[in-house]
Scaffold this active site. Structure first.
Site, short mmCIF file in Angstrom:
data_model
loop_
_atom_site.label_atom_id
_atom_site.label_comp_id
_atom_site.label_asym_id
_atom_site.label_seq_id
_atom_site.Cartn_x
_atom_site.Cartn_y
_atom_site.Cartn_z
N CYS A 123 94.72 33.19 -69.40
CA CYS A 123 95.91 32.43 -69.02
C CYS A 123 97.11 32.99 -69.78
O CYS A 123 96.98 33.51 -70.88
CB CYS A 123 95.71 30.94 -69.35
SG CYS A 123 97.12 29.90 -68.94
N ASP A 125 99.46 31.37 -71.13
CA ASP A 125 99.80 30.48 -72.23
C ASP A 125 99.79 31.26 -73.54
O ASP A 125 98.86 32.02 -73.82
CB ASP A 125 98.76 29.35 -72.26
CG ASP A 125 99.11 28.24 -73.23
OD1 ASP A 125 99.36 28.54 -74.41
OD2 ASP A 125 99.11 27.07 -72.81
N HIS A 191 91.34 27.86 -70.69
CA HIS A 191 91.43 27.23 -72.00
C HIS A 191 91.50 25.72 -71.91
O HIS A 191 91.76 25.14 -70.86
CB HIS A 191 92.64 27.77 -72.77
CG HIS A 191 93.96 27.44 -72.16
ND1 HIS A 191 94.79 26.43 -72.64
CD2 HIS A 191 94.63 27.98 -71.12
CE1 HIS A 191 95.89 26.38 -71.92
NE2 HIS A 191 95.81 27.31 -70.99
N CYS A 202 95.44 23.35 -70.08
CA CYS A 202 96.20 24.33 -69.29
C CYS A 202 97.20 23.63 -68.38
O CYS A 202 96.82 22.84 -67.51
CB CYS A 202 95.24 25.18 -68.46
SG CYS A 202 96.06 26.47 -67.52
#
Length: 462
Positions: A123, A125, A191, A202
């Protein structure tokens, strides 16, 4: 099993880089309080050189007696200068690069597991930005990483990468010959948050761990289906799903079954296994890991089981790292990124919560990732009156004729499109961009080609 030397090396890198970014706000607060003092400009430059390692744009300082000091401009300037110094140092000195023996051992181990390439899509992030070098302890220069919101990677782009890898095996025998019985491994990392799963998971999946895992699994299957439909049977690739607890950096690994299918409900939990092996010597711990993997994934191929066990063993070092240096649980369980990285590149970013990634060729293509990133920074910065700092960069291969010119043109187009997508933020000085290109084929340093800060009329460039 845990290398204290490697952990010390990684801690030194993390501390040095993050401290450089984290000095910016306290410095600007002190500077703002002194803006009406006599000889402010000279004092400000002395402070900046001593505390940040670079000078500030002089015209912004000169204007402070006429109007309030433009903190938004200075904040963006400081973030960009700090990033540039960090990136240039990384490419010049390669602080995290494996030595030749380590790289050779990794390639040998990888092929012994039955794979010739590892392509990781985490991801975007920022809490996963360190997944390669820290969480999984893989050599970042030998493992491909492209991040996407929710780990929902671009199937077509991954397909092109697979084709390039297989062509290199046919034409150049790199990393091994085309007739070698190895496969391409595609790995997706979703995650979750163990301490606050309903709010710090997420964002692209509404903080739902189940949706994040299922979304990544479906995207992996789409990639496999694309290869089967376009080229050959799925035996040429393998899939692996990994979950990351962003609070502790412990992973859970979902090994495929005998048919290559992934089940989000079937996994080996790294944190539990770490606790189970505490006190065992390295050999006994390694045997315990192999036993647990075999118990969960008895129908997986032996090479896949060996690879999964290796990932879990590697992750033990990161679990120990977080327990030793962060009390076992990060203080910033939520977002705390310092800037957005937009475009193609950023292999130097191997640190947690340093960068939110938006890999893209055009703003239209990457709109979902951009929107998530701006939303994150609206909470981190804009609500406090600070701008969203965006490093806009496209790497290119210098041996390709015209590649640099195309990279520069793309960077400028995306910069303008980004400004048009978020006009209110841009007009209010709450969105600033640094434009850069880099010759990745020659391991070059950054070449800064522009900045939105030039629009303010300071006449000064990065």
């Amino acid at each position: 099993m845990v290398s204290e030397r490697d952990n010390d090396r990684l801690l030194a890198h993390e501390t040095e880089v993050k401290d450089a970014f984290d000095r910016i706000e306290p410095f600007l607060k002190r500077l703002s309080a002194r803006q009406h003092e006599a000889d402010f400009v000279d004092k400000a430059q002395d402070m900046a050189r001593a505390e940040l390692g670079f000078e500030l744009p002089r015209q912004v300082l000169d204007n402070a007696w006429i109007q309030q000091l433009d903190i938004r401009h200075l904040f963006a300037w400081c973030v960009f200068e700090t990033y540039r110094a960090y990136a240039d140092d990384f490419f010049r000195h390669q602080p995290l690069a494996p030595d030749p023996q380590e790289a050779e051992r990794f390639q040998t181990w990888l092929q012994e597991c039955g794979f010739h390439a590892v392509d990781v899509s985490p991801c975007s992030d920022g809490r996963l930005a360190h997944v390669i070098r820290y969480v999984l302890r893989l050599p970042h220069g030998l493992v491909r990483r492209k991040s996407f919101a929710g780990a929902m990677f671009d199937v077509e782009a991954s397909l092109r990468r697979w084709v390039e890898t297989e062509l290199s095996r046919y034409r150049e025998r790199v990393p091994n010959t085309a007739d070698s019985l190895t496969r391409y491994l595609k790995l997706a990392v979703y995650h979750y948050s163990s301490s606050d799963p309903d709010h710090q998971g997420c964002a692209a999946h509404g903080s739902s761990t189940d949706r994040a895992a299922e979304g990544a699994r479906e995207r992996l299957q789409d990639f496999q289906q694309a290869i089967e439909n376009s080229f050959c049977c799925g035996a040429s690739i393998d899939l692996l799903l990994v979950g990351l607890d962003t609070d502790t950096d412990a992973i859970r690994v979902h090994p495929p079954d005998s048919g290559g299918d992934l089940d989000p409900a079937r996994f080996i939990d790294g944190a539990s296994l770490f606790d189970e092996t505490v006190g065992l010597d390295a050999q006994a711990a390694r045997e315990r890991v192999a036993e647990r993997v075999a118990a969960v994934a008895s129908d997986s191929e032996p090479g896949m089981r060996r690879f999964v066990a290796g990932l879990l063993e590697n992750n033990f070092a990161q679990i120990a790292y977080v327990r030793a240096h962060h009390g076992g649980h990060y203080g910033d369980v939520g977002h705390n990124e310092r800037f957005m990285g937009v475009g193609m590149g950023f292999e130097e970013v191997q640190l947690r919560n340093l960068t939110y990634f938006a890999y893209l060729q055009t703003v239209e293509e990457g709109a979902p990732d951009l929107d998530v990133g701006v939303k994150i920074f609206s909470g981190l910065n804009v609500e406090r009156g600070l701008p969203v700092p965006v490093v806009l960069r496209f790497d290119y291969h210098g041996q390709v004729p015209g590649a640099r010119e195309r990279a520069e043109a793309r960077t400028r187009r995306v910069a303008e499109a980004l400004r048009n997508r978020f006009p209110r933020l841009a007009e209010q000085g709450l969105l600033h961009t640094l434009l850069a290109v880099r010759d990745c084929g020659n391991n070059g340093t950054l070449e800064v080609i522009g900045s939105s800060l030039e629009r303010t009329g300071t006449g000064e460039k990065h």
